[in-house]
Design an enzyme around this catalytic site. Structure first.
Site, PDB file in Angstrom:
ATOM      1  N   ARG A  14     -10.937  -6.515   9.232  1.00  0.00           N
ATOM      2  CA  ARG A  14     -11.408  -7.075   7.964  1.00  0.00           C
ATOM      3  C   ARG A  14     -10.403  -8.043   7.360  1.00  0.00           C
ATOM      4  O   ARG A  14     -10.754  -9.147   6.934  1.00  0.00           O
ATOM      5  CB  ARG A  14     -11.708  -5.949   6.972  1.00  0.00           C
ATOM      6  CG  ARG A  14     -13.027  -5.230   7.212  1.00  0.00           C
ATOM      7  CD  ARG A  14     -13.300  -4.227   6.110  1.00  0.00           C
ATOM      8  NE  ARG A  14     -12.345  -3.134   6.133  1.00  0.00           N
ATOM      9  CZ  ARG A  14     -12.551  -1.968   6.742  1.00  0.00           C
ATOM     10  NH1 ARG A  14     -13.683  -1.749   7.368  1.00  0.00           N
ATOM     11  NH2 ARG A  14     -11.646  -1.021   6.712  1.00  0.00           N
ATOM     12  N   ILE A  15      -9.133  -7.639   7.323  1.00  0.00           N
ATOM     13  CA  ILE A  15      -8.117  -8.484   6.710  1.00  0.00           C
ATOM     14  C   ILE A  15      -7.814  -9.688   7.595  1.00  0.00           C
ATOM     15  O   ILE A  15      -7.722 -10.823   7.109  1.00  0.00           O
ATOM     16  CB  ILE A  15      -6.842  -7.679   6.428  1.00  0.00           C
ATOM     17  CG1 ILE A  15      -7.133  -6.604   5.373  1.00  0.00           C
ATOM     18  CG2 ILE A  15      -5.713  -8.596   5.957  1.00  0.00           C
ATOM     19  CD1 ILE A  15      -5.997  -5.623   5.154  1.00  0.00           C
ATOM     20  N   HIS A  20       5.406  -4.815  -1.559  1.00  0.00           N
ATOM     21  CA  HIS A  20       4.167  -4.164  -1.119  1.00  0.00           C
ATOM     22  C   HIS A  20       3.053  -4.430  -2.138  1.00  0.00           C
ATOM     23  O   HIS A  20       2.375  -3.507  -2.613  1.00  0.00           O
ATOM     24  CB  HIS A  20       4.379  -2.665  -0.928  1.00  0.00           C
ATOM     25  CG  HIS A  20       3.347  -2.037  -0.026  1.00  0.00           C
ATOM     26  ND1 HIS A  20       3.576  -0.916   0.739  1.00  0.00           N
ATOM     27  CD2 HIS A  20       2.054  -2.392   0.248  1.00  0.00           C
ATOM     28  CE1 HIS A  20       2.486  -0.589   1.418  1.00  0.00           C
ATOM     29  NE2 HIS A  20       1.544  -1.472   1.134  1.00  0.00           N
ATOM     30  N   ALA A  28       1.080  -5.955   6.431  1.00  0.00           N
ATOM     31  CA  ALA A  28       0.358  -4.792   6.962  1.00  0.00           C
ATOM     32  C   ALA A  28       1.148  -3.513   6.696  1.00  0.00           C
ATOM     33  O   ALA A  28       0.961  -2.872   5.663  1.00  0.00           O
ATOM     34  CB  ALA A  28       0.091  -4.978   8.451  1.00  0.00           C
ATOM     35  N   ARG A  29       2.020  -3.139   7.611  1.00  0.00           N
ATOM     36  CA  ARG A  29       2.850  -1.945   7.464  1.00  0.00           C
ATOM     37  C   ARG A  29       4.256  -2.239   7.977  1.00  0.00           C
ATOM     38  O   ARG A  29       4.435  -2.927   8.985  1.00  0.00           O
ATOM     39  CB  ARG A  29       2.244  -0.768   8.240  1.00  0.00           C
ATOM     40  CG  ARG A  29       1.023  -0.148   7.563  1.00  0.00           C
ATOM     41  CD  ARG A  29       1.405   0.535   6.261  1.00  0.00           C
ATOM     42  NE  ARG A  29       0.306   1.213   5.615  1.00  0.00           N
ATOM     43  CZ  ARG A  29      -0.465   0.678   4.665  1.00  0.00           C
ATOM     44  NH1 ARG A  29      -0.271  -0.581   4.295  1.00  0.00           N
ATOM     45  NH2 ARG A  29      -1.426   1.395   4.096  1.00  0.00           N
ATOM     46  N   ASP A  68       6.166  -8.325   3.002  1.00  0.00           N
ATOM     47  CA  ASP A  68       5.647  -7.590   1.844  1.00  0.00           C
ATOM     48  C   ASP A  68       5.821  -6.084   2.000  1.00  0.00           C
ATOM     49  O   ASP A  68       5.710  -5.356   1.019  1.00  0.00           O
ATOM     50  CB  ASP A  68       4.154  -7.916   1.647  1.00  0.00           C
ATOM     51  CG  ASP A  68       3.559  -7.210   0.442  1.00  0.00           C
ATOM     52  OD1 ASP A  68       4.073  -7.421  -0.676  1.00  0.00           O
ATOM     53  OD2 ASP A  68       2.587  -6.441   0.611  1.00  0.00           O
ATOM     54  N   GLU A  84      10.297   2.403   1.642  1.00  0.00           N
ATOM     55  CA  GLU A  84       9.919   1.762   0.385  1.00  0.00           C
ATOM     56  C   GLU A  84      10.173   2.692  -0.788  1.00  0.00           C
ATOM     57  O   GLU A  84       9.758   3.851  -0.743  1.00  0.00           O
ATOM     58  CB  GLU A  84       8.436   1.349   0.437  1.00  0.00           C
ATOM     59  CG  GLU A  84       8.167   0.285   1.472  1.00  0.00           C
ATOM     60  CD  GLU A  84       6.713  -0.188   1.494  1.00  0.00           C
ATOM     61  OE1 GLU A  84       5.861   0.467   0.857  1.00  0.00           O
ATOM     62  OE2 GLU A  84       6.432  -1.211   2.143  1.00  0.00           O
TER      63      GLU A  84
END
Length: 326
Positions: A154-155, A282, A234-235, A259, A264
């Site tokens: 989707r992204i 993020h 993403a991750r 990001d 984190e």
């Protein structure tokens, strides 16, 4: 009154449809003591008496879940659920839900924010200009350059659509290719090594799995153009961060837009000292619209499950349904 913990920091002090829906269904809303992402211990301490959580990226580890058997639902405001120990949740009969189709456009827009900031040397130009240096220089184009998309879900598709608008050549690495979409937007599917070698801008949109862990590492970075940029919305686990820092310091690639991080918040990260990096906290998936859409979708999942209804499109551990009890 049944209590729901509202985990995401961006929702602290924010009203809206999610709040009205949960309160209208008879839930009491509980907010974390700090308006930042909770650590494992902070989440552990916060979950007493909580039946459901509208979750952010806080870590639902086995330790956390073992200690709180009253928890029935973890409804993630987003589509990633790698912060949840899914096996432990399933063993405890906890339904884990996500919010599909709510933040892909926000992530795609943020991805291009990072790409454009890198290509146009935005940070250095801003800093130089306000310091009175007037640092005019030729910057990089997007048009005609190759956008490599790792993960055309989707992204990734939302990113591809925007890349097409910028006149970019589109390549994608995708284990389950959507040929109809690719034909419509001119996306060519390639293998991983080809994506690395040909991309001017490589953007990551893969889930966090054992297979994708540290997909960007010293070996893969060595296969990229020395002028190429890596963007990760993403991750954090997709990138071996020390290897990336080494490549950035040695100018083995052009730069990076990051990001997400493996830890984190990341603390005083080595990446922060580099001038060919743009970082954000993020934040890609959270603009005002996606924040509200994700929160409302997660709230609806909690309400449905409390009524004995099963939101099939949202629950990621359907095997828990047979023994599920609110």
């Amino acid at each position: 009154m049944t209590k729901v913990l509202i985990g995401p920091a961006p929702l602290a002090g924010v009203g809206g449809p999610y709040l009205e829906a949960l309160q209208g269904a008879g839930f009491e809303l509980v907010y974390p003591k700090k308006k930042v992402q909770m650590s494992e211990q902070e989440l552990f301490d916060q979950l007493g008496g909580i039946s459901a959580t509208l979750a952010g990226s806080e870590p639902y580890t086995r330790r956390v879940l073992d200690a709180h058997p009253q928890l029935r639902v973890i409804a993630r405001a987003g589509v990633g659920y790698d912060a949840v120990d899914l096996q432990a949740a399933t063993e405890h009969g906890v339904a884990v839900a996500i919010t599909p189709n709510t933040n892909h456009d926000a992530v795609a827009e943020h991805t291009f924010t990072l790409i454009l900031a890198l290509a146009k040397n935005l940070i250095a130009q801003h800093q130089g200009t306000v310091q009175g240096k007037w640092p005019r220089r030729a910057n990089l184009p997007l048009r005609g350059r190759t956008l490599g998309i790792a993960g055309l879900g989707r992204i990734g598709k939302a990113v591809a659509i925007r890349g097409a608008c910028f006149g970019m050549r589109l390549l994608a690495f995708e284990p389950f290719p959507d040929q109809a979409f690719a034909k419509q937007y001119g996306v060519a599917f390639v293998n991983w090594d080809e994506l690395l070698a040909q991309s001017d801008y490589l953007t990551l949109h893969l889930p966090a799995t054992k297979e994708s862990k540290h997909l960007i590492n010293r070996q893969s970075l060595a296969k990229m153009k020395p002028t190429a940029f890596v963007v990760n919305t993403a991750r954090g686990s997709l990138i071996n961060e020390p290897d990336l820092v080494e490549a950035l310091r040695g100018k083995k690639i052009g730069g990076a837009g990051i990001d997400v991080f493996e830890e984190e918040p990341p603390g005083d990260h080595a990446m922060f000292q580099l001038d060919n990096v743009v970082v954000t906290p993020h934040a890609a998936g959270v603009d005002l619209q996606s924040r509200d859409d994700m929160a409302y979708s997660a709230a609806q999942a909690i309400i449905s499950l409390s009524k004995g209804e099963w939101p099939t499109e949202k629950v990621v551990n359907p095997e828990v349904r047979a023994k599920y009890k609110w």
